[in-house]
Scaffold this active site. Structure first.
Site, mmCIF file in Angstrom:
data_model
loop_
_atom_site.group_PDB
_atom_site.id
_atom_site.type_symbol
_atom_site.label_atom_id
_atom_site.label_comp_id
_atom_site.label_asym_id
_atom_site.label_seq_id
_atom_site.Cartn_x
_atom_site.Cartn_y
_atom_site.Cartn_z
ATOM 1 N N SER A 131 0.833 -1.194 0.000
ATOM 2 C CA SER A 131 0.000 0.000 0.000
ATOM 3 C C SER A 131 0.875 1.253 0.000
ATOM 4 O O SER A 131 1.620 1.479 -0.948
ATOM 5 C CB SER A 131 -0.967 -0.050 1.189
ATOM 6 N N GLU A 149 -12.810 8.386 -11.140
ATOM 7 C CA GLU A 149 -13.146 9.579 -11.911
ATOM 8 C C GLU A 149 -12.388 9.566 -13.231
ATOM 9 O O GLU A 149 -11.329 8.954 -13.348
ATOM 10 C CB GLU A 149 -12.782 10.855 -11.147
ATOM 11 N N HIS A 173 -3.973 -0.449 -4.607
ATOM 12 C CA HIS A 173 -5.430 -0.644 -4.496
ATOM 13 C C HIS A 173 -6.078 -0.272 -5.838
ATOM 14 O O HIS A 173 -7.111 0.386 -5.885
ATOM 15 C CB HIS A 173 -6.020 0.217 -3.376
#
Length: 277
Positions: A131, A149, A173
């Site tokens: 991460s 988006e 992710h």
């Protein structure tokens, strides 16, 4: 990109399996001698270091690693502590947990700990990160951007990373949070840099020769902007949707490999043929 990438890196997209087969963390554990080598867990990125350390300690000890230590750094004073510096110099594998990547760079940057980190990387010792611990490995890292988006010109915030790997920018992710738009924006801003998006429970294992092998249950996305012929990325009219032509996308799954220097995927047989020429 340099002809050789220093260090062996394991770059994990986050949310790796800790209860089932633990494929990725098994691969991490198998990089060292489980009886004698030291695994150092760096919890710098998280605001909950004890919880994070205990979770990973349980997993790695269950995988047979006997010598596990914690790199406990919560401020820049800790990053100058001689005991912490010695821990890094002695470790065989350093593992960065998730959290906030800016905590890592703002605490470590310009300190003796950072120098020690670069030293073990240059020696080829293994550095792994998940991460935030993945994003921080490149020279430039994504700090903030819109998820799910369309790519827009001025929605991305980037910052210097640790610089353990050249000429790439890493996002994690990836599919789970819909981050293709923000990685496209990063590549548009600097087409020389290869964008790498890594799904959860997925990782790339990067050798010192610049070969990235995909492991885990998801996919890894390689965005190559070196052949872009047009983009509107300049900051004029900054709210516009980003437009660019001729960007190249490669999608790789477990077992596939990618040459980060030549920016091409390949099959193992092709690599053997190249090496015999």
């Amino acid at each position: 990109m340099n002809e050789k990438i220093e260090g062996n890196l394991i770059i994990i997209g986050g949310a790796e399996d800790k209860k089932g087969d633990k494929e990725i963390l098994k691969r991490v554990a198998n990089f060292i001698n489980k009886d004698s080598d030291m695994l150092l867990i760096a919890t710098i990125a998280t605001e909950y270091p004890e919880k994070s350390y205990n979770n990973y300690h349980k997993v790695f000890s269950g995988l047979g690693i006997k010598n596990i230590e914690k790199l406990d750094i919560s401020n820049r004073e800790d990053a100058c502590n001689k005991d912490n510096i010695e821990l890094i110099k002695k470790c065989n594998l350093l593992f960065f947990t998730g959290g906030d990547q800016l905590r890592i760079t703002s605490i470590l940057g310009g300190t003796p700990i950072y120098d020690a980190l670069k030293y073990i990387c240059s020696e080829g010792r293994v550095i792994a990160g998940t991460s935030a611990g993945a994003s921080v490995m490149s020279h430039t890292m994504i700090v903030q951007g819109e998820d799910e988006e369309s790519p827009r010109k001025c929605t991305l915030k980037m910052s210097p990373g640790l610089g353990l790997i050249d000429s790439v920018i890493i996002d994690q992710h990836f599919a789970q949070r819909g981050r293709i738009g923000r990685l496209l924006t990063a590549v548009a801003q600097n087409p020389e840099v290869l964008g790498i998006g890594i799904d959860e429970d997925t990782a790339i294992v990067v050798s010192d020769k610049g070969i990235a092998e995909v492991i885990g249950s998801g996919a890894v996305y390689f965005l190559d902007g070196s052949s872009i012929v047009y983009s509107n990325v300049s900051e004029q009219y900054c709210d516009e949707v980003l437009s660019m032509f001729n960007v190249k996308l490669h999608v790789l799954k477990e077992g596939n490999k990618f040459n980060l220097i030549k920016k091409v995927p390949f099959e193992e047989d092709n690599l053997k043929n190249e090496n015999t020429k």
